[in-house]
Design an enzyme around this catalytic site. Structure first.
Site, PDB file in Angstrom:
ATOM      1  N   THR A 160       8.505  -2.540 -14.368  1.00 11.91           N
ATOM      2  CA  THR A 160       7.440  -1.715 -15.406  1.00 11.91           C
ATOM      3  C   THR A 160       8.257  -1.497 -16.599  1.00 11.91           C
ATOM      4  OG1 THR A 160       6.171   0.132 -15.325  1.00 11.91           O
ATOM      5  CG2 THR A 160       8.258   0.607 -14.404  1.00 11.91           C
TER       6      THR A 160
ATOM      7  N   ALA B 106       1.080   4.600 -11.326  1.00 12.73           N
ATOM      8  CA  ALA B 106       1.364   5.057 -10.238  1.00 12.73           C
ATOM      9  C   ALA B 106       0.235   5.304  -9.223  1.00 12.73           C
ATOM     10  CB  ALA B 106       2.167   6.214 -10.179  1.00 12.73           C
ATOM     11  N   GLY B 107       0.472   5.071  -8.009  1.00  9.11           N
ATOM     12  CA  GLY B 107      -0.613   5.592  -7.093  1.00  9.11           C
ATOM     13  C   GLY B 107       0.003   6.283  -5.907  1.00  9.11           C
ATOM     14  N   HIS B 108      -0.134   7.774  -6.049  1.00  9.18           N
ATOM     15  CA  HIS B 108       0.483   8.470  -4.832  1.00  9.18           C
ATOM     16  C   HIS B 108      -0.306   9.009  -4.056  1.00  9.18           C
ATOM     17  CE1 HIS B 108       4.064   9.019  -7.866  1.00  9.18           C
ATOM     18  NE2 HIS B 108       3.782   7.689  -7.740  1.00  9.18           N
TER      19      HIS B 108
ATOM     20  N   LYS C 174       6.304   8.414  -2.001  1.00 10.55           N
ATOM     21  CA  LYS C 174       6.872   9.465  -2.631  1.00 10.55           C
ATOM     22  C   LYS C 174       5.790  10.684  -2.832  1.00 10.55           C
ATOM     23  CE  LYS C 174       7.057   6.528  -6.291  1.00 10.55           C
ATOM     24  NZ  LYS C 174       7.127   5.272  -5.633  1.00 10.55           N
TER      25      LYS C 174
ATOM     26  N   ASP D  71       5.694   2.510  -4.008  1.00  7.74           N
ATOM     27  CA  ASP D  71       4.951   2.813  -2.780  1.00  7.74           C
ATOM     28  C   ASP D  71       5.848   2.963  -1.498  1.00  7.74           C
ATOM     29  OD1 ASP D  71       2.803   2.245  -4.444  1.00  7.74           O
ATOM     30  OD2 ASP D  71       2.940  -0.082  -3.806  1.00  7.74           O
TER      31      ASP D  71
ATOM     32  N   GLN E  79       6.884   4.759  -9.505  1.00 10.11           N
ATOM     33  CA  GLN E  79       7.534   3.283  -9.445  1.00 10.11           C
ATOM     34  C   GLN E  79       9.139   3.131  -8.505  1.00 10.11           C
ATOM     35  OE1 GLN E  79       6.495   3.990 -13.171  1.00 10.11           O
ATOM     36  NE2 GLN E  79       4.703   3.555 -11.990  1.00 10.11           N
TER      37      GLN E  79
ATOM     38  N   THR F  20      -2.746   1.461  -4.029  1.00 13.18           N
ATOM     39  CA  THR F  20      -3.740   2.521  -4.376  1.00 13.18           C
ATOM     40  C   THR F  20      -4.238   2.366  -5.625  1.00 13.18           C
ATOM     41  OG1 THR F  20      -1.924   3.826  -3.243  1.00 13.18           O
ATOM     42  CG2 THR F  20      -3.632   5.055  -4.516  1.00 13.18           C
ATOM     43  N   VAL F  21      -3.706   1.747  -6.652  1.00  8.67           N
ATOM     44  CA  VAL F  21      -4.140   1.445  -8.110  1.00  8.67           C
ATOM     45  C   VAL F  21      -5.125   0.513  -7.933  1.00  8.67           C
ATOM     46  CG1 VAL F  21      -3.709   1.351 -10.451  1.00  8.67           C
ATOM     47  CG2 VAL F  21      -2.211   2.846  -9.172  1.00  8.67           C
TER      48      VAL F  21
ATOM     49  N   ARG G  68      -4.516  -4.206  -4.666  1.00 10.30           N
ATOM     50  CA  ARG G  68      -4.077  -5.501  -4.235  1.00 10.30           C
ATOM     51  C   ARG G  68      -3.245  -5.399  -2.938  1.00 10.30           C
ATOM     52  NH1 ARG G  68      -0.311  -6.895  -9.477  1.00 10.30           N
ATOM     53  NH2 ARG G  68      -0.445  -4.594  -9.378  1.00 10.30           N
TER      54      ARG G  68
ATOM     55  N   THR H 198      -0.255  -3.589 -13.598  1.00  6.87           N
ATOM     56  CA  THR H 198      -1.356  -2.952 -13.053  1.00  6.87           C
ATOM     57  C   THR H 198      -2.585  -2.845 -14.028  1.00  6.87           C
ATOM     58  OG1 THR H 198      -0.700  -0.837 -13.916  1.00  6.87           O
ATOM     59  CG2 THR H 198       0.020  -1.389 -11.518  1.00  6.87           C
TER      60      THR H 198
ATOM     61  N   THR I 250       6.909  10.173   9.538  1.00  4.10           N
ATOM     62  CA  THR I 250       6.522   9.427  10.664  1.00  4.10           C
ATOM     63  C   THR I 250       5.142   9.064  10.782  1.00  4.10           C
ATOM     64  OG1 THR I 250       6.217  11.213  11.928  1.00  4.10           O
ATOM     65  CG2 THR I 250       8.473   9.851  12.221  1.00  4.10           C
ATOM     66  N   SER I 251       4.460   9.528   9.675  1.00  4.72           N
ATOM     67  CA  SER I 251       2.990   9.067   9.526  1.00  4.72           C
ATOM     68  C   SER I 251       2.659   9.784   7.964  1.00  4.72           C
ATOM     69  CB  SER I 251       1.892  10.133  10.538  1.00  4.72           C
ATOM     70  OG  SER I 251       1.407  11.122  10.018  1.00  4.72           O
TER      71      SER I 251
END
Ligand code: GDP
Ligand code: IMO
Ligand code: MG
Length: 429
Positions: free
Chosen positions: A238, A39-41, A16, A13, A223, A298-299, A302, A129, A413-414
């Site tokens: 993982t 993964a949660g991108h 990436k 997280d 990850q 994202t996944v 939590r 997850t 930066t955002s």
């Protein structure tokens, strides 16, 4: 020109997805090489939010996107994700998307086992997850996985199913669960097969062609190094190797193809799930990092655990993964802190350590040694040039760079794609 391998240098997280999406327009192919839909991108483009778990982040910008053999693929999760992205206007076809036909599948029995084990472990749980990642990788190395190419030969699957079910039935019995419903599993596979097979191919051949044409490949890690099954905070990791070297084995290219290794590093530290975390904060500073950084998974949704930047861990990750340069993300989250702290070493039973020890008990016991720096009251949010950053933010970035012994190539930066400062183009050697 070089290829680029993006990896997370902390516990995942790090941002990436945002950086891969930003780089993808300069690449000719984006390849996922390990992990799965754990993964949660998250990508944000002109205010539109795209959440990807399995699809490479290049898909949103239309770059050829490939799922390599090192990934464990849940075909139903894939279908859901493709449909969701299509509904957001992303075009996905066999022109711009391919799946390695030697990818092992994540089946419902893997998700079952993941859940059963976690529930049985109680407070000793890993905090996975729940996607079946670990059990699917176990079956891969146990040589009983069903793979993408098997979907074209389901009539001959019986011997493989025998092997797989003998193993799972024994495990399930230990949890008082009924044996695998083989008929249902086969029916489900028959139903999903055409969807997956449309994209399936020996992707190493496609990548070889891409390479031969001198095109640029962007490898997208999932990850982070501290979740790597060898180098991470074992057993709270993982089940794949998340380090840069996996880009080669997980896609079917040689180790000379991975190019510039770009470590993605958050300006502070977060972790989801159980396991040691030396700089974790359970005070108002930690709460503030979580709130300002929107630190929710994202996944799984939590809450992520938050803490100060740990230069010892990141220096170690960069060394282990051969990081050429880093992208420092979420610098804006530190805006407004009067002081910020950076961990520069550990104290363990009276000794000073400049590395993170391997044993779980030592990892849990190390106490961080902090260096305190002046914060900045100005906003860095949305800054697109280094010169726009406040002097103390620049000092922080320079100190991070010094402590981790690795140069900063990008600053983010955002969440927005273009709120990114380029200091060294990773595609140019
Ligand atoms: P990944 O798993 O490494 O791709 O990271 P995630 O997408 O799970 O989590 C990173 C979160 O931070 C996402 O919600 C991003 O939109 C967001 N993000 C990425 N870079 C920045 C940044 O520079 N500043 C802020 N405030 N948010 C960012
Ligand atoms: P991205 O790519 C953060 C964590 C889980 C758990 C451990 C094992 O978005 O950075 P698993 O389901 O893989 O067996 O869970 O790994 N984990 C992640 N944490 N980001 C991720 O991916 C993660 N993928 C797995 O929370 O602690
Ligand atoms: Mg994530």
């Amino acid at each position: 020109m070089s290829n680029v391998t993006v990896i997370g240098a902390q516990w995942g997280d790090e941002g990436k997805g945002k950086i891969v999406d930003w780089l993808a327009s300069r690449a000719d192919a984006v390849v996922r090489f390990q992990g799965g839909h754990n993964a949660g991108h998250t990508l944000v483009i002109d205010g539109n939010v795209f959440k990807l778990s399995l699809l490479p982040s290049g898909i949103v910008s239309g770059t050829l996107s490939i799922i390599g053999n090192g990934v464990v693929l849940d075909p139903w999760a894939l279908k859901d994700e493709v449909e969701k992205l299509e509904s957001q206007g992303v075009e996905i076809s066999d022109d711009n998307f391919a799946i390695a036909d030697n990818c092992p599948l994540i089946l419902p029995i893997h998700r079952d086992l993941d859940g059963l084990r976690e529930a049985a472990a109680g407070s000793g749980k890993i905090g996975t997850t729940g996607r079946g990642i670990g059990p699917a990788y176990e079956d891969k190395v146990g040589r009983r996985a069903i793979r993408v190419c098997d979907l074209a030969h389901l009539d001959g699957l019986e011997p493989q199913l025998d092997r797989l079910c003998a193993h799972h039935d024994a495990l399930r019995a230990g949890f008082d669960e009924p044996p695998v419903d083989r008929e249902r599993l086969l029916d489900d596979l028959r139903e999903i097969a055409p969807f997956v097979l449309r994209f399936a191919q020996p992707v190493w051949k496609r990548l070889k062609k891409v390479r031969k044409a001198g095109a640029k490949i962007l490898f997208e890690g999932a990850q982070g190094v501290l979740l790597d099954v060898d180098h991470g905070t074992y057993p709270f990791v993982t089940s794949s190797n998340t380090v840069s070297g996996t880009a080669a084995s997980g896609s079917g290219l040689g180790p000379n193809s991975t190019g510039f290794v770009l470590g993605i590093v958050k300006a502070y530290t977060t972790r989801v799930g159980s396991g040691p975390f030396p700089t974790e904060l359970d005070d108002s500073d930690g709460q503030r990092l979580g709130e300002r950084g929107h630190e929710f998974g994202t996944v799984t949704g939590r809450q992520r655990r938050c803490g100060w930047f740990d230069a010892v861990l990141v220096r170690q990750s960069c060394a282990i993964s051969g990081v050429t340069g880093i992208a420092l993300t979420k610098v804006d989250v530190l805006d407004g802190f009067e002081t910020v702290k950076v961990c520069t070493g550990y104290r363990l039973r009276g000794k000073i350590l400049d590395y993170f020890p391997s044993h779980a008990a030592d990892q849990a016991e190390v106490e961080p040694i902090y260096e305190e720096m002046e914060g900045w009251s100005e906003s860095t949010a949305g800054a697109r040039s280094y010169a726009d950053l406040p002097a103390n933010a620049i000092k922080y970035i320079q100190r991070v760079q010094e402590l981790i012994e690795t140069p900063v190539a990008l600053v983010s930066t955002s969440p927005e794609r273009d709120d990114t400062i380029l200091m060294k183009d990773p595609f140019v050697d």
